[in-house]
Design a protein around this motif. Structure first.
Motif, PDB file in Angstrom:
ATOM      1  N   ALA A 115      -9.423   3.896  -6.577  1.00  0.00           N
ATOM      2  CA  ALA A 115      -8.335   4.231  -7.511  1.00  0.00           C
ATOM      3  C   ALA A 115      -7.473   5.390  -7.015  1.00  0.00           C
ATOM      4  O   ALA A 115      -6.241   5.274  -7.014  1.00  0.00           O
ATOM      5  CB  ALA A 115      -8.903   4.509  -8.898  1.00  0.00           C
ATOM      6  N   PRO A 116      -8.053   6.504  -6.577  1.00  0.00           N
ATOM      7  CA  PRO A 116      -7.189   7.588  -6.092  1.00  0.00           C
ATOM      8  C   PRO A 116      -6.412   7.207  -4.824  1.00  0.00           C
ATOM      9  O   PRO A 116      -5.267   7.613  -4.645  1.00  0.00           O
ATOM     10  CB  PRO A 116      -8.163   8.733  -5.787  1.00  0.00           C
ATOM     11  CG  PRO A 116      -9.440   8.380  -6.431  1.00  0.00           C
ATOM     12  CD  PRO A 116      -9.449   6.909  -6.616  1.00  0.00           C
ATOM     13  N   VAL A 117      -7.027   6.435  -3.954  1.00  0.00           N
ATOM     14  CA  VAL A 117      -6.363   6.043  -2.710  1.00  0.00           C
ATOM     15  C   VAL A 117      -5.236   5.054  -3.003  1.00  0.00           C
ATOM     16  O   VAL A 117      -4.176   5.094  -2.369  1.00  0.00           O
ATOM     17  CB  VAL A 117      -7.388   5.445  -1.707  1.00  0.00           C
ATOM     18  CG1 VAL A 117      -6.713   5.004  -0.426  1.00  0.00           C
ATOM     19  CG2 VAL A 117      -8.487   6.448  -1.413  1.00  0.00           C
ATOM     20  N   ARG A 118      -5.434   4.191  -4.001  1.00  0.00           N
ATOM     21  CA  ARG A 118      -4.405   3.194  -4.339  1.00  0.00           C
ATOM     22  C   ARG A 118      -3.165   3.840  -4.945  1.00  0.00           C
ATOM     23  O   ARG A 118      -2.092   3.246  -4.925  1.00  0.00           O
ATOM     24  CB  ARG A 118      -4.966   2.151  -5.300  1.00  0.00           C
ATOM     25  CG  ARG A 118      -5.872   1.164  -4.577  1.00  0.00           C
ATOM     26  CD  ARG A 118      -6.397   0.146  -5.497  1.00  0.00           C
ATOM     27  NE  ARG A 118      -5.355  -0.855  -5.752  1.00  0.00           N
ATOM     28  CZ  ARG A 118      -5.604  -2.022  -6.294  1.00  0.00           C
ATOM     29  NH1 ARG A 118      -6.828  -2.340  -6.652  1.00  0.00           N
ATOM     30  NH2 ARG A 118      -4.633  -2.875  -6.506  1.00  0.00           N
ATOM     31  N   ARG A 119      -3.304   5.039  -5.480  1.00  0.00           N
ATOM     32  CA  ARG A 119      -2.119   5.738  -5.974  1.00  0.00           C
ATOM     33  C   ARG A 119      -1.190   6.107  -4.827  1.00  0.00           C
ATOM     34  O   ARG A 119       0.018   6.184  -4.985  1.00  0.00           O
ATOM     35  CB  ARG A 119      -2.527   6.996  -6.740  1.00  0.00           C
ATOM     36  CG  ARG A 119      -3.170   6.699  -8.058  1.00  0.00           C
ATOM     37  CD  ARG A 119      -3.401   7.971  -8.865  1.00  0.00           C
ATOM     38  NE  ARG A 119      -4.304   7.675  -9.949  1.00  0.00           N
ATOM     39  CZ  ARG A 119      -5.559   8.099 -10.032  1.00  0.00           C
ATOM     40  NH1 ARG A 119      -6.058   8.892  -9.112  1.00  0.00           N
ATOM     41  NH2 ARG A 119      -6.303   7.768 -11.054  1.00  0.00           N
ATOM     42  N   VAL A 120      -1.771   6.358  -3.661  1.00  0.00           N
ATOM     43  CA  VAL A 120      -1.001   6.747  -2.479  1.00  0.00           C
ATOM     44  C   VAL A 120      -0.638   5.532  -1.628  1.00  0.00           C
ATOM     45  O   VAL A 120       0.468   5.440  -1.117  1.00  0.00           O
ATOM     46  CB  VAL A 120      -1.809   7.767  -1.627  1.00  0.00           C
ATOM     47  CG1 VAL A 120      -1.042   8.168  -0.390  1.00  0.00           C
ATOM     48  CG2 VAL A 120      -2.177   8.973  -2.463  1.00  0.00           C
ATOM     49  N   ILE A 121      -1.562   4.607  -1.504  1.00  0.00           N
ATOM     50  CA  ILE A 121      -1.362   3.415  -0.672  1.00  0.00           C
ATOM     51  C   ILE A 121      -1.426   2.186  -1.563  1.00  0.00           C
ATOM     52  O   ILE A 121      -2.514   1.710  -1.905  1.00  0.00           O
ATOM     53  CB  ILE A 121      -2.448   3.328   0.429  1.00  0.00           C
ATOM     54  CG1 ILE A 121      -2.442   4.585   1.279  1.00  0.00           C
ATOM     55  CG2 ILE A 121      -2.241   2.087   1.288  1.00  0.00           C
ATOM     56  CD1 ILE A 121      -3.577   4.675   2.250  1.00  0.00           C
ATOM     57  N   PRO A 122      -0.286   1.647  -1.956  1.00  0.00           N
ATOM     58  CA  PRO A 122      -0.291   0.478  -2.839  1.00  0.00           C
ATOM     59  C   PRO A 122      -0.652  -0.803  -2.071  1.00  0.00           C
ATOM     60  O   PRO A 122      -0.692  -0.830  -0.844  1.00  0.00           O
ATOM     61  CB  PRO A 122       1.150   0.421  -3.345  1.00  0.00           C
ATOM     62  CG  PRO A 122       1.940   1.039  -2.242  1.00  0.00           C
ATOM     63  CD  PRO A 122       1.066   2.091  -1.634  1.00  0.00           C
ATOM     64  N   ASN A 123      -0.900  -1.848  -2.837  1.00  0.00           N
ATOM     65  CA  ASN A 123      -1.170  -3.156  -2.236  1.00  0.00           C
ATOM     66  C   ASN A 123       0.074  -3.674  -1.534  1.00  0.00           C
ATOM     67  O   ASN A 123       1.199  -3.358  -1.918  1.00  0.00           O
ATOM     68  CB  ASN A 123      -1.583  -4.166  -3.297  1.00  0.00           C
ATOM     69  CG  ASN A 123      -2.980  -3.918  -3.809  1.00  0.00           C
ATOM     70  OD1 ASN A 123      -3.668  -3.006  -3.377  1.00  0.00           O
ATOM     71  ND2 ASN A 123      -3.406  -4.741  -4.736  1.00  0.00           N
ATOM     72  N   TRP A 124      -0.143  -4.489  -0.531  1.00  0.00           N
ATOM     73  CA  TRP A 124       0.947  -5.204   0.122  1.00  0.00           C
ATOM     74  C   TRP A 124       0.686  -6.676  -0.133  1.00  0.00           C
ATOM     75  O   TRP A 124      -0.300  -7.227   0.356  1.00  0.00           O
ATOM     76  CB  TRP A 124       0.994  -4.897   1.614  1.00  0.00           C
ATOM     77  CG  TRP A 124       2.051  -5.646   2.338  1.00  0.00           C
ATOM     78  CD1 TRP A 124       3.395  -5.483   2.227  1.00  0.00           C
ATOM     79  CD2 TRP A 124       1.865  -6.710   3.263  1.00  0.00           C
ATOM     80  NE1 TRP A 124       4.061  -6.367   3.037  1.00  0.00           N
ATOM     81  CE2 TRP A 124       3.132  -7.140   3.688  1.00  0.00           C
ATOM     82  CE3 TRP A 124       0.750  -7.352   3.779  1.00  0.00           C
ATOM     83  CZ2 TRP A 124       3.307  -8.170   4.596  1.00  0.00           C
ATOM     84  CZ3 TRP A 124       0.922  -8.376   4.684  1.00  0.00           C
ATOM     85  CH2 TRP A 124       2.195  -8.773   5.080  1.00  0.00           C
TER      86      TRP A 124
END
Length: 191
Positions: free
Chosen positions: A53-62
């Motif tokens: 969750a914290p990493v997905r705030r910075v790196i969104p899905n492609w």
């Protein structure tokens, strides 16, 4: 002393592989749009979400690719290699270590698919309940690889598409992952 180092390296590899499996499964389950109501999918989500969750705030899905899960799986592979080098008492070059992490991740995913397709095929031949949670998750993950060949390689009721895909995965491990691992090892050791 080498027996102890061998035992420690096996334990380290097992621990890192288990963590990497969680992130790779999450990545593949999301990419293949596995059923979220499956208890195994929910377990994957609950087990990986505190870190993702914290990493997905910075790196969104492609598209449907969870880049955060891919990054974390790669970091796990890099940390595994760093720990193994530390056990050997070797200080690797960072470029080689990073390449080794990527090569290990590619090899891990190829091997993971190989084992998953083999297991899924075997359980399908034994006519295990297709609505069982493990079978549903495995079917959702392997279907994108099997779909292009589905129905084209049949003899009677036997479908040989899993065998062909497994052969392609083995060749990809030999021709893609192995040279990258060798190159990464050479770079890491300064050769």
């Amino acid at each position: 002393m080498t027996y102890l180092l061998n035992a420690l390296s096996v334990i380290l590899q097992l621990a890192f592989s288990l963590v990497a499996t969680l992130f790779v499964l999450r990545l593949l389950a999301e990419a293949s749009r596995a059923d979220f109501h499956n208890p195994l999918s929910q377990f994957l989500y609950k087990a990986t979400n505190p870190v993702l969750a914290p990493v997905r705030r910075v790196i969104p899905n492609w598209r449907r690719i969870n880049l955060a899960a891919m990054l974390l799986a790669w970091l796990v592979m890099v940390l595994e290699r760093a720990a193994l080098f530390a056990l050997m008492g070797v200080a690797p070059h960072i470029a080689g270590l990073l390449l080794l992490g990527a090569a290990d991740l590619i090899d891990f995913v190829l091997l993971f698919y190989l084992v998953l397709i083999f297991g899924w095929s075997l359980l399908s031949m034994l006519q295990v309940d297709p609505y069982q949670p493990l079978m549903r998750l495995a079917a959702a993950i392997v279907e994108p690889l099997l779909r292009p060949l589905r129905g084209k390689l049949t003899a009677g009721t036997l479908d040989f598409s899993p065998m062909v895909v497994m052969l392609v995965l083995i060749v990809a491990r030999i021709l893609l992952a192995r040279p990258l691992i060798d190159l990464g090892t050479a770079l890491a050791l300064g050769g």
